[in-house]
Design an enzyme around this catalytic site. Structure first.
Site, PDB file in Angstrom:
ATOM      1  N   ARG A 112      11.456  -8.489 -14.112  1.00 21.59           N
ATOM      2  CA  ARG A 112      10.765  -7.750 -12.795  1.00 21.59           C
ATOM      3  C   ARG A 112      10.135  -6.490 -13.506  1.00 21.59           C
ATOM      4  NH1 ARG A 112      13.027  -5.114  -8.678  1.00 21.59           N
ATOM      5  NH2 ARG A 112      15.550  -5.482  -8.831  1.00 21.59           N
ATOM      6  N   ASP A 139     -12.309  -7.434  -6.987  1.00 23.00           N
ATOM      7  CA  ASP A 139     -12.072  -8.860  -6.873  1.00 23.00           C
ATOM      8  C   ASP A 139     -13.292  -8.982  -7.528  1.00 23.00           C
ATOM      9  OD1 ASP A 139     -10.828 -11.053  -7.261  1.00 23.00           O
ATOM     10  OD2 ASP A 139     -10.333 -11.582  -5.444  1.00 23.00           O
ATOM     11  N   LYS A 150      -6.831 -17.896 -12.444  1.00 18.57           N
ATOM     12  CA  LYS A 150      -8.515 -18.243 -13.028  1.00 18.57           C
ATOM     13  C   LYS A 150      -8.752 -19.281 -14.257  1.00 18.57           C
ATOM     14  CE  LYS A 150      -8.230 -19.634  -8.076  1.00 18.57           C
ATOM     15  NZ  LYS A 150      -7.150 -18.786  -7.320  1.00 18.57           N
TER      16      LYS A 150
HETATM   17  C1  PLP Z   1     -11.318 -14.656  -5.110  1.00 20.12           C
HETATM   18  C2  PLP Z   1     -10.082 -14.769  -4.700  1.00 20.12           C
HETATM   19  N1  PLP Z   1      -8.841 -13.738  -5.309  1.00 20.12           N
HETATM   20  C3  PLP Z   1      -7.587 -14.196  -5.686  1.00 20.12           C
HETATM   21  C4  PLP Z   1      -7.191 -15.048  -4.713  1.00 20.12           C
HETATM   22  C5  PLP Z   1      -5.873 -15.411  -5.376  1.00 20.12           C
HETATM   23  O1  PLP Z   1      -5.344 -16.061  -6.170  1.00 20.12           O
HETATM   24  P1  PLP Z   1      -4.038 -16.195  -6.694  1.00 20.12           P
HETATM   25  O2  PLP Z   1      -4.260 -18.239  -6.217  1.00 20.12           O
HETATM   26  O3  PLP Z   1      -3.881 -17.038  -7.954  1.00 20.12           O
HETATM   27  O4  PLP Z   1      -3.004 -15.648  -5.774  1.00 20.12           O
HETATM   28  C6  PLP Z   1      -7.856 -16.350  -5.277  1.00 20.12           C
HETATM   29  C7  PLP Z   1      -7.499 -17.285  -5.177  1.00 20.12           C
HETATM   30  O5  PLP Z   1      -8.301 -18.615  -5.299  1.00 20.12           O
HETATM   31  C8  PLP Z   1      -9.617 -16.217  -5.128  1.00 20.12           C
HETATM   32  O6  PLP Z   1     -10.711 -16.884  -5.382  1.00 20.12           O
END
Ligand code: PLP
Length: 383
Positions: free
Chosen positions: A50, A176, A201
């Site tokens: 953790r 992001d 992803k």
């Molecule tokens: C652009 C984006 N950011 C964050 C996330 C969240 O990721 P996670 O599903 O791994 O929590 C996603 C999920 O689809 C996403 O497409």
């Protein structure tokens, strides 16, 4: 010729490994243990999963920092865990956040429901409206949060005016960049301070690990770690191992996904059954020129709007054979999803339309299968 810095493709395989010796394993062993024997009389060297400091986590974190061009990185239990801890490390009750209105549905809920309930003010800004960011600045504004390319519309943000403003005013710029992966976009090179990924992803790329990543300066990542430890957002060692394994092929996977997506987008653009194709590589895309300046590749994500609307989309999805209907994206298998039933299901139809997602809008995450087979699959499903 000797090169001091290795390229992304090399770092994704060897980055942060240190010297190797005869008898060392080529594939890193999975150290699944969460507990480690501690020296008596000191907290130095205290290891616990953790705390984000066990062997598989440390290894992959070094590698990710090199790939993203950051001082440090932290791997967390999910992309949402990464976004939550990244923002909690920057914001306190009473602070104000400027966030792009074009963001993933889960992030939208985190910011507009959870954060606001906990005393953090959030203003959603249309990132395509000139000067909108400056207009909404307050003296309590601490950070700007954007997503680029945008899920699911594939819009691409111009980071230049945004980073100019955040530098001028002294705000943290958080990006992001899940949709691009570091192969196509490295936000720190465009003035960002913090990069977030859903590692679930492209970084993992095989649909078999849930994780998130935050990259930034060393002191900032220490703050994110402090949040991760108490909010319980650490990943399991096996997820870190799978992420590390996935990273090794990131460069070739994403380049193939870029190529496949471009071919599919061009093919779709000529079909009468398809009203609109959203892909930054097409000259008709509203951000094609911005994408040229920001991205090293157009990406493996595209979206289509069928001429027959929502009903036609349902029929199309049921008829696809290779491309599977599943949420999530960025992996080796091609997937298709309708944001109104998945990533953006909790938004109203009006809210979705406002950010360019009409009913029947269909997102395709292009995998690494043969592009001709994928096109044939789409063709037979459209008939
Ligand atoms: C652009 C984006 N950011 C964050 C996330 C969240 O990721 P996670 O599903 O791994 O929590 C996603 C999920 O689809 C996403 O497409």
């Amino acid at each position: 010729m000797s090169r001091k810095k290795h390229s992304l493709a090399t770092n994704a395989i060897h980055g942060g490994s240190g010297a190797r010796h005869p008898g060392d394993p080529i594939a890193p062993p999975l150290v699944q243990s969460v507990n480690f024997i501690q020296e008596v009389g000191t907290e130095d060297g205290l290891l616990y999963t953790r705390y984000g400091n066990t062997p598989n986590l440390v290894q992959v974190q070094k590698r990710l920092a090199l790939i993203e061009g950051a001082e440090a990185s932290l791997v967390l239990a999910s992309g949402m865990g990464a976004t939550a801890c990244a923002m909690l490390a920057l914001l306190r009750p009473g602070d104000h956040l400027l966030a792009s209105s074009h963001i993933y549905g889960g992030t939208y809920r985190l910011l507009t429901e959870e954060f606001t309930r906990n005393g953090i003010e959030v203003t959603l800004v249309d990132p395509f409206e000139p000067r909108a960011w400056r207009k909404h600045l307050r003296k309590e504004t601490r950070a700007v949060f954007v997503e680029s390319p945008v899920n699911p519309t594939c819009r691409v943000l111009d980071m230049r005016p945004i980073s100019y403003l955040t530098k001028e005013v002294g705000l943290a710029l958080v990006v992001d960049s899940t949709f691009a992966s570091p192969v196509n976009f490295r936000p720190l090179e465009h003035g960002a301070d913090v990069v977030i990924h859903s590692g679930t992803k492209y970084l993992n790329g095989h649909h078999d690990a849930m994780c998130g990543v935050v990259c930034g300066t060393e002191p900032y990542i220490a703050e994110v770690l402090a949040k991760m430890m108490v909010w319980g957002q650490a990943p399991d060692p096996f997820a870190a191992w799978l992420l590390d394994r996935g990273l090794k092929t990131l460069d070739v996977r994403v380049k193939r996904q870029n190529e496949n997506a471009m071919r599919i987008a061009l093919w779709c653009a000529d079909r009468k059954e398809i009203k609109k194709v959203h892909y930054p590589g097409l000259r008709t895309h509203p951000d094609h020129d911005v994408a040229k300046a920001m991205l090293d590749g157009w990406g493996g994500m595209l979206a289509i709007e069928l001429t027959g609307g929502g009903k036609a989309a349902d029929r199309f999805l049921r008829r696809l054979k290779i491309i599977q209907h599943a949420t999530s994206l960025g992996g080796v298998d091609s997937l298709v999803s309708e944001p109104r039933y998945s990533s953006h299901a909790r938004m109203s139809s009006e809210e979705r339309s406002r950010i360019g997602i009409p009913d029947g809008f269909t997102r395709i995450s292009v995998g690494i299968e043969d592009a001709d087979d994928l096109i044939a699959d789409i063709e037979q499903a459209l008939k």
